[in-house]
Design a protein around this motif. Sequence first.
Motif, PDB file in Angstrom:
ATOM      1  N   PRO A   1       7.996 -22.844 -67.100  1.00  0.00           N
ATOM      2  CA  PRO A   1       8.479 -23.934 -66.252  1.00  0.00           C
ATOM      3  C   PRO A   1       7.469 -23.805 -64.816  1.00  0.00           C
ATOM      4  N   PRO A   2       7.979 -24.589 -64.038  1.00  0.00           N
ATOM      5  CA  PRO A   2       6.937 -24.904 -63.026  1.00  0.00           C
ATOM      6  C   PRO A   2       7.359 -24.392 -62.081  1.00  0.00           C
ATOM      7  N   VAL A   3       6.109 -23.607 -61.188  1.00  0.00           N
ATOM      8  CA  VAL A   3       6.061 -22.812 -60.504  1.00  0.00           C
ATOM      9  C   VAL A   3       5.648 -24.003 -59.074  1.00  0.00           C
ATOM     10  N   PHE A   4       7.084 -23.645 -57.864  1.00  0.00           N
ATOM     11  CA  PHE A   4       6.116 -24.744 -56.222  1.00  0.00           C
ATOM     12  C   PHE A   4       4.816 -24.364 -55.642  1.00  0.00           C
ATOM     13  N   HIS A   5       4.654 -25.344 -55.824  1.00  0.00           N
ATOM     14  CA  HIS A   5       4.135 -24.972 -53.988  1.00  0.00           C
ATOM     15  C   HIS A   5       4.486 -26.161 -52.730  1.00  0.00           C
ATOM     16  N   VAL A   6       4.072 -25.490 -52.017  1.00  0.00           N
ATOM     17  CA  VAL A   6       4.646 -25.613 -50.234  1.00  0.00           C
ATOM     18  C   VAL A   6       3.412 -26.184 -49.599  1.00  0.00           C
ATOM     19  N   THR A   7       2.890 -28.114 -49.862  1.00  0.00           N
ATOM     20  CA  THR A   7       2.413 -28.388 -48.856  1.00  0.00           C
ATOM     21  C   THR A   7       1.986 -28.662 -48.133  1.00  0.00           C
ATOM     22  N   VAL A   8       1.495 -27.884 -47.304  1.00  0.00           N
ATOM     23  CA  VAL A   8       1.792 -28.943 -45.333  1.00  0.00           C
ATOM     24  C   VAL A   8       0.487 -29.809 -44.972  1.00  0.00           C
ATOM     25  N   ILE A   9       0.797 -31.221 -44.523  1.00  0.00           N
ATOM     26  CA  ILE A   9      -0.495 -31.709 -44.097  1.00  0.00           C
ATOM     27  C   ILE A   9       0.067 -31.992 -42.542  1.00  0.00           C
ATOM     28  N   PHE A  10      -1.317 -31.294 -41.629  1.00  0.00           N
ATOM     29  CA  PHE A  10      -1.041 -31.220 -40.809  1.00  0.00           C
ATOM     30  C   PHE A  10      -1.550 -31.816 -39.639  1.00  0.00           C
ATOM     31  N   ALA A  11      -1.464 -32.553 -38.419  1.00  0.00           N
ATOM     32  CA  ALA A  11      -1.519 -33.321 -37.907  1.00  0.00           C
ATOM     33  C   ALA A  11      -3.146 -34.092 -37.945  1.00  0.00           C
ATOM     34  N   ASP A  12      -4.042 -33.409 -37.929  1.00  0.00           N
ATOM     35  CA  ASP A  12      -5.259 -33.656 -38.035  1.00  0.00           C
ATOM     36  C   ASP A  12      -5.716 -34.597 -39.160  1.00  0.00           C
ATOM     37  N   GLY A  13      -4.719 -34.312 -40.423  1.00  0.00           N
ATOM     38  CA  GLY A  13      -5.106 -34.944 -42.047  1.00  0.00           C
ATOM     39  C   GLY A  13      -5.492 -34.394 -43.087  1.00  0.00           C
ATOM     40  N   THR A  14      -5.745 -32.696 -42.094  1.00  0.00           N
ATOM     41  CA  THR A  14      -5.798 -32.362 -43.469  1.00  0.00           C
ATOM     42  C   THR A  14      -3.915 -31.256 -44.068  1.00  0.00           C
ATOM     43  N   LYS A  15      -5.225 -30.447 -45.403  1.00  0.00           N
ATOM     44  CA  LYS A  15      -3.699 -29.864 -46.233  1.00  0.00           C
ATOM     45  C   LYS A  15      -4.410 -28.701 -46.767  1.00  0.00           C
ATOM     46  N   ARG A  16      -3.220 -28.328 -46.614  1.00  0.00           N
ATOM     47  CA  ARG A  16      -2.713 -26.733 -46.747  1.00  0.00           C
ATOM     48  C   ARG A  16      -2.002 -26.206 -48.176  1.00  0.00           C
ATOM     49  N   SER A  17      -1.690 -26.045 -48.830  1.00  0.00           N
ATOM     50  CA  SER A  17      -1.018 -25.708 -50.241  1.00  0.00           C
ATOM     51  C   SER A  17      -0.943 -23.860 -50.774  1.00  0.00           C
TER      52      SER A  17
END
Lengths: 87, 327
Positions: B144-160
Amino acid sequence: MLLTKRDMKDKIKSFIAETTFTDINSFSDDTMIFDEGIFDSMGLLGLINFLESEFNVVTDDTELQEENFGSVERIADFVGRKMALAS
Amino acid sequence: MKENFSRDIIKLKDIDKTINDICTKLKQDVHQELRRRGGVIGVSGGIDSSVTLALATKAFGAENLLGVMLPEKDSSPDSKEFAQKLTAKFGVKVIEENISGALDGFQCYQRRDEAVKRVIPEFNPLADKMKIVIPEELIRKNLPPVFHVTVIFADGTKRSERLPMNEYLQIVAASNFKQRSRMSMLYYHAEALHYAVIGTPNKHEVEQGFFVKFGDGGADVMPIGNLFKTQVYEIARYLGVPQEIIDRTPTTDTYSAEQTQEEFFYQMPFEDMDLLWYGWENGYSAAEVAPVMNLTEEAVVKIFKNFERKKKTTDYLRRPPIHDYLC
């Protein structure tokens, strides 16, 4: 005290039975717990937490594969391998 | 005799007849079964609600329908524009009900953002965007899928980051206020007009459980509930749904960052999923399906197992309340 593979499997089975309200005798070490619908996404997330708290085993995303998590037998093998690597 | 499995197998053979059958039954269900005089439809500017509205217009006439746009803070501004084009095209009256206030009242955003911050403390909901995804490397592992949260910061960088269980549950539960608030508003208008709520889920959403129980799953009728997505597109083209809507990538329009339905839930393109689901549902073997789909038999078996698992584990969503307690 040294944890045997049987102990590990029993702990994993108890966890699965308790969290899914499933009779512990209704599935075996080889039952494919996801294919059979015993476990879903929530079950997998709970299992990841459980392995960490119970056996101190941290699971990487790349290890989330049927070969490691498909059945109680496979989970116990996976935990055994991770514990051996850590020691 | 069973038709040979091919890429054309789910193509609508007689599109006029399919449309007429749906419209006849829809009219009969709403008038005769439910005793309601028309329908209310939540219009998102997406393909499913557009085709539902087009079919309902054919069934009831535009004068017996009400389209309701239900945007909130995270909705794409495009959605409104598309919904307006659609309702103008079919001559259906449309109103806008912004549900952000209701969601603030439920503390939807606050509850969701709290959970995101526990995983990614740098997340600033006022400036950054977020979404939930299944990372590509976890797709087709037969789990089954395991979900990640992805944040796209205001400066365009991402963290998941992978979501722990409690945070995942809290984000989903908070986000589901959106669909449930929409459902409440649709029923307000339906009851005020003595109309039925016409739901918009397609076959995959119904059968794979990609809907919110008592949210977008809360409706009186679901006229496209057994149409595959590619069939929904066929009908869209046939009934003249605006091309911009047909060309849009289906999104969930639920989180502040744009999220396709494929990355959130389905894990494969619709064209393939429709055929594979049809093959699985109609008892075609992996050996019959694999060459048509350019897949190995092993891969098809895995996908079929995944379908079976999804159907089983989402059964809860499709169940009505259990009420037979006196045997």
